[in-house]
Design a protein around this motif. Structure first.
Motif, PDB file in Angstrom:
ATOM      1  N   LEU A   1     -44.567 -74.373  48.403  1.00  0.00           N
ATOM      2  CA  LEU A   1     -45.764 -73.538  48.331  1.00  0.00           C
ATOM      3  C   LEU A   1     -45.772 -72.507  49.455  1.00  0.00           C
ATOM      4  CD1 LEU A   1     -48.437 -72.893  46.988  1.00  0.00           C
ATOM      5  CD2 LEU A   1     -49.511 -74.704  48.333  1.00  0.00           C
ATOM      6  N   PHE A   2     -45.388 -72.917  50.647  1.00  0.00           N
ATOM      7  CA  PHE A   2     -45.289 -71.969  51.752  1.00  0.00           C
ATOM      8  C   PHE A   2     -44.299 -70.850  51.414  1.00  0.00           C
ATOM      9  CE2 PHE A   2     -46.345 -75.431  55.139  1.00  0.00           C
ATOM     10  CZ  PHE A   2     -47.667 -75.428  54.710  1.00  0.00           C
ATOM     11  N   ALA A   3     -43.151 -71.211  50.836  1.00  0.00           N
ATOM     12  CA  ALA A   3     -42.134 -70.221  50.479  1.00  0.00           C
ATOM     13  C   ALA A   3     -42.657 -69.253  49.425  1.00  0.00           C
ATOM     14  CB  ALA A   3     -40.874 -70.919  49.983  1.00  0.00           C
ATOM     15  N   GLY A   4     -43.335 -69.787  48.413  1.00  0.00           N
ATOM     16  CA  GLY A   4     -43.876 -68.941  47.357  1.00  0.00           C
ATOM     17  C   GLY A   4     -44.902 -67.962  47.891  1.00  0.00           C
ATOM     18  N   ARG A   5     -45.767 -68.442  48.782  1.00  0.00           N
ATOM     19  CA  ARG A   5     -46.780 -67.557  49.357  1.00  0.00           C
ATOM     20  C   ARG A   5     -46.136 -66.492  50.258  1.00  0.00           C
ATOM     21  NH1 ARG A   5     -50.386 -66.223  47.018  1.00  0.00           N
ATOM     22  NH2 ARG A   5     -51.564 -65.652  48.880  1.00  0.00           N
ATOM     23  N   PHE A   6     -45.064 -66.858  50.946  1.00  0.00           N
ATOM     24  CA  PHE A   6     -44.364 -65.874  51.777  1.00  0.00           C
ATOM     25  C   PHE A   6     -43.772 -64.769  50.905  1.00  0.00           C
ATOM     26  CE2 PHE A   6     -40.477 -64.218  53.675  1.00  0.00           C
ATOM     27  CZ  PHE A   6     -40.938 -63.790  54.912  1.00  0.00           C
ATOM     28  N   ILE A   7     -43.175 -65.135  49.781  1.00  0.00           N
ATOM     29  CA  ILE A   7     -42.555 -64.141  48.897  1.00  0.00           C
ATOM     30  C   ILE A   7     -43.600 -63.187  48.326  1.00  0.00           C
ATOM     31  CG2 ILE A   7     -41.289 -63.829  46.726  1.00  0.00           C
ATOM     32  CD1 ILE A   7     -39.890 -66.518  47.332  1.00  0.00           C
ATOM     33  N   THR A   8     -44.742 -63.726  47.889  1.00  0.00           N
ATOM     34  CA  THR A   8     -45.794 -62.843  47.352  1.00  0.00           C
ATOM     35  C   THR A   8     -46.306 -61.907  48.445  1.00  0.00           C
ATOM     36  OG1 THR A   8     -47.504 -64.518  47.778  1.00  0.00           O
ATOM     37  CG2 THR A   8     -46.530 -64.486  45.594  1.00  0.00           C
ATOM     38  N   GLY A   9     -46.453 -62.430  49.654  1.00  0.00           N
ATOM     39  CA  GLY A   9     -46.896 -61.580  50.754  1.00  0.00           C
ATOM     40  C   GLY A   9     -45.882 -60.498  51.081  1.00  0.00           C
ATOM     41  N   LEU A  10     -44.596 -60.842  51.036  1.00  0.00           N
ATOM     42  CA  LEU A  10     -43.542 -59.862  51.283  1.00  0.00           C
ATOM     43  C   LEU A  10     -43.629 -58.716  50.275  1.00  0.00           C
ATOM     44  CD1 LEU A  10     -40.956 -59.250  52.952  1.00  0.00           C
ATOM     45  CD2 LEU A  10     -39.674 -60.483  51.186  1.00  0.00           C
ATOM     46  N   ALA A  11     -43.840 -59.062  49.006  1.00  0.00           N
ATOM     47  CA  ALA A  11     -43.954 -58.047  47.954  1.00  0.00           C
ATOM     48  C   ALA A  11     -45.157 -57.138  48.187  1.00  0.00           C
ATOM     49  CB  ALA A  11     -44.053 -58.727  46.593  1.00  0.00           C
ATOM     50  N   ILE A  12     -46.284 -57.727  48.550  1.00  0.00           N
ATOM     51  CA  ILE A  12     -47.490 -56.932  48.789  1.00  0.00           C
ATOM     52  C   ILE A  12     -47.320 -56.042  50.009  1.00  0.00           C
ATOM     53  CG2 ILE A  12     -49.901 -57.129  49.548  1.00  0.00           C
ATOM     54  CD1 ILE A  12     -50.163 -59.472  47.599  1.00  0.00           C
ATOM     55  N   GLY A  13     -46.689 -56.574  51.059  1.00  0.00           N
ATOM     56  CA  GLY A  13     -46.434 -55.767  52.242  1.00  0.00           C
ATOM     57  C   GLY A  13     -45.532 -54.574  51.948  1.00  0.00           C
ATOM     58  N   LEU A  14     -44.523 -54.773  51.121  1.00  0.00           N
ATOM     59  CA  LEU A  14     -43.652 -53.668  50.715  1.00  0.00           C
ATOM     60  C   LEU A  14     -44.433 -52.612  49.943  1.00  0.00           C
ATOM     61  CD1 LEU A  14     -40.555 -55.726  49.507  1.00  0.00           C
ATOM     62  CD2 LEU A  14     -40.542 -54.072  51.384  1.00  0.00           C
ATOM     63  N   ASP A  15     -45.441 -53.042  49.203  1.00  0.00           N
ATOM     64  CA  ASP A  15     -46.184 -52.135  48.325  1.00  0.00           C
ATOM     65  C   ASP A  15     -47.281 -51.377  49.059  1.00  0.00           C
ATOM     66  OD1 ASP A  15     -45.849 -51.562  45.495  1.00  0.00           O
ATOM     67  OD2 ASP A  15     -47.958 -52.101  45.280  1.00  0.00           O
ATOM     68  N   TYR A  16     -47.805 -51.921  50.138  1.00  0.00           N
ATOM     69  CA  TYR A  16     -48.965 -51.327  50.798  1.00  0.00           C
ATOM     70  C   TYR A  16     -48.730 -49.893  51.265  1.00  0.00           C
ATOM     71  CZ  TYR A  16     -53.492 -53.466  51.729  1.00  0.00           C
ATOM     72  OH  TYR A  16     -54.786 -53.866  51.647  1.00  0.00           O
ATOM     73  N   PRO A  17     -47.705 -49.616  52.064  1.00  0.00           N
ATOM     74  CA  PRO A  17     -47.486 -48.225  52.483  1.00  0.00           C
ATOM     75  C   PRO A  17     -47.163 -47.305  51.315  1.00  0.00           C
ATOM     76  CG  PRO A  17     -45.657 -49.637  53.172  1.00  0.00           C
ATOM     77  CD  PRO A  17     -46.736 -50.538  52.686  1.00  0.00           C
ATOM     78  N   LEU A  18     -46.539 -47.845  50.281  1.00  0.00           N
ATOM     79  CA  LEU A  18     -46.252 -47.054  49.086  1.00  0.00           C
ATOM     80  C   LEU A  18     -47.546 -46.608  48.421  1.00  0.00           C
ATOM     81  CD1 LEU A  18     -44.345 -46.001  46.831  1.00  0.00           C
ATOM     82  CD2 LEU A  18     -44.470 -48.292  45.826  1.00  0.00           C
ATOM     83  N   VAL A  19     -48.474 -47.540  48.224  1.00  0.00           N
ATOM     84  CA  VAL A  19     -49.749 -47.216  47.578  1.00  0.00           C
ATOM     85  C   VAL A  19     -50.525 -46.199  48.406  1.00  0.00           C
ATOM     86  CG1 VAL A  19     -52.017 -48.164  47.000  1.00  0.00           C
ATOM     87  CG2 VAL A  19     -49.951 -49.363  46.284  1.00  0.00           C
TER      88      VAL A  19
END
Length: 438
Positions: free
Chosen positions: A98-116
């Motif tokens: 669960l920790f790993a899954g949450r880290f991956i989703t956070g990584l994706a959102i972090g990559l997207d934030y400056p783009l948005v």
């Protein structure tokens, strides 16, 4: 050909909705999960912090990659990564997975934030840029509200309801994949890369109603000599960087710390009678923040970012101080009113303005990188808050924790007043060449 600016705004809004949905669903997930898995305070803090740690790392890399490779190339990889993280989270057999899954989703959102953030800034007209930032950030709260409603409705499915909650984020992610198809590259970025022909084609897609002469005039305005990252080492530009980073850091220390744990604080302190009641109150507070953003949608471009950010931080600090006093006295109605005042302050000010300032006041070559850096530091604040909030609450009690949060909001107000650069009704090129305060 249909105008693409509306789709670009829609894609940015849905991206922010996904972020709001993903982070806020955890506030409801925690209600059944903490009972089902008997999570300790430390485990709870780590769980809530993993997505924020991923966002911190993703923001750093996402901004750099968006400036290096262009806005369009990162539209899809981020979402595929998010889908992977959502699936891992929902199917987790233990806390490590669960920790790993949450880290991956956070990584994706972090990559997207400056783009948005960059898409909103560069695909918007000057006169309406603030309004579009407000709408995009309103989408964050709509996502948070939607996740609360979905989570509340799934609470009744049993002890594994948290799996359905985490898996439900796949639906908006798939919708985002569909909406982002066919979006053009940023004309500004293409001009700075010397790709004038492609820039003209992209601008024609974004503004089909404009004449060729009008589009050429706009393209010419984009031709400012490229800037090196070394300018950020100059005192005047470091002040801009501090303005973009520190208030957002303060916002996430306060906003996500409280936002992630608000339902459990209500339940554990006898301020809500059940999990469902706590989730419902949480939804009501999110609605208040959304109403605050609705209030400034038509005013942000007239009143300005700095006055609203200052007022917002001030109301947040006041609301948290009253919240602390009322929770100490166990005055339930006072707690709700104080939470509403805090939430309204966030909505009318920093909930929108920190996102806008992080991109508006930097050159095109550095815009996404600056936003990524601001995202990373903001998520560092949220990460620390997520880790420490349950520990401090257990050791100090909720009133003292809220007093500390009130002080952090005051620091955000102070930095905004001292370092503020107003971007209202100025083009990105004007802001780029505007002398920074020294």
């Amino acid at each position: 050909m249909a105008e693409q600016r509306g789709r670009a705004l829609g894609a940015a809004m849905l991206g922010m909705l996904l972020d709001g949905y993903d982070l806020s669903i955890m506030a409801v997930v925690l209600l059944p999960l903490s009972s089902a898995w008997h999570l300790q305070a430390t485990e709870t803090g780590v769980l809530m912090a993993m997505a924020l740690l991923g966002s911190l790392i993703g923001g750093l890399f996402g901004g750099f990659l968006t400036d290096r490779w262009g806005r369009r190339k990162l539209l899809f990889p981020n979402i595929f990564l998010y889908l992977l993280g959502a699936l891992v989270s929902a199917l987790s057999p233990d806390t490590a997975a669960l920790f790993a899954g949450r880290f991956i989703t956070g990584l994706a959102i972090g990559l997207d934030y400056p783009l948005v953030a960059t898409i909103v800034a560069e695909y918007s007209q000057t006169a309406h840029r603030g309004k579009r930032f407000a709408r995009v950030n309103l989408a964050w709260y709509l996502g948070a509200l939607l996740s609360t409603i979905v989570g509340w409705s799934l609470l009744f499915t049993g002890p594994d309801s948290w799996r359905w909650m985490l898996g439900s984020a796949i639906v908006p992610a798939l919708a985002l994949l569909w909406l982002r198809r066919g979006l053009p590259e940023s004309p500004r970025w293409l001009v700075r890369r010397g790709q004038y022909s492609r820039a003209g084609e992209a601008l024609a897609l974004l503004k089909p109603a404009c004449s060729a002469a009008e589009r050429q005039t706009e393209l010419d305005s984009f031709q400012i000599p490229p800037q090196s990252w070394r300018i950020l080492l100059h005192k005047a530009w470091m002040r801009r960087l501090f303005l973009s980073i520190f208030p957002w850091f303060c916002l996430d220390v306060v906003g996500l710390g409280i936002g992630l744990y608000f339902p459990t604080v209500l339940r554990d302190n006898g301020l809500a009678s059940s999990n469902a009641t706590a989730a419902a109150i949480n939804a009501a507070v999110l609605i208040v923040s959304a109403l605050g953003i609705l209030f400034i949608v038509s005013r942000l471009d007239r009143w300005g970012r700095i006055p609203l950010q200052s007022a917002g931080f001030g109301l947040m600090s006041l609301g948290l101080a009253i919240f602390a006093l009322c929770s100490w006295q166990h005055w339930v109605i006072g707690v709700y009113l104080a939470a509403a005042l805090y939430a309204f302050g966030m909505g009318i000010g920093p909930g929108v303005t920190v996102f806008a300032l992080a991109v508006e006041i930097f050159p095109t070559e550095l815009r996404a990188s600056a936003a990524g850096l601001a995202t990373a530091f903001s998520r560092l604040g949220a990460f620390l808050s997520a880790i420490l909030f349950p520990i401090f609450e257990q050791s100090w009690g909720i009133p003292l924790v809220l007093v500390c949060m009130s002080v952090v909001a005051l620091l955000g107000l102070l930095v905004t007043l001292v370092y503020g650069i107003e971007s209202r009704m100025k083009s990105l090129e004007e802001l780029e060449t505007l002398p920074a305060k020294s």
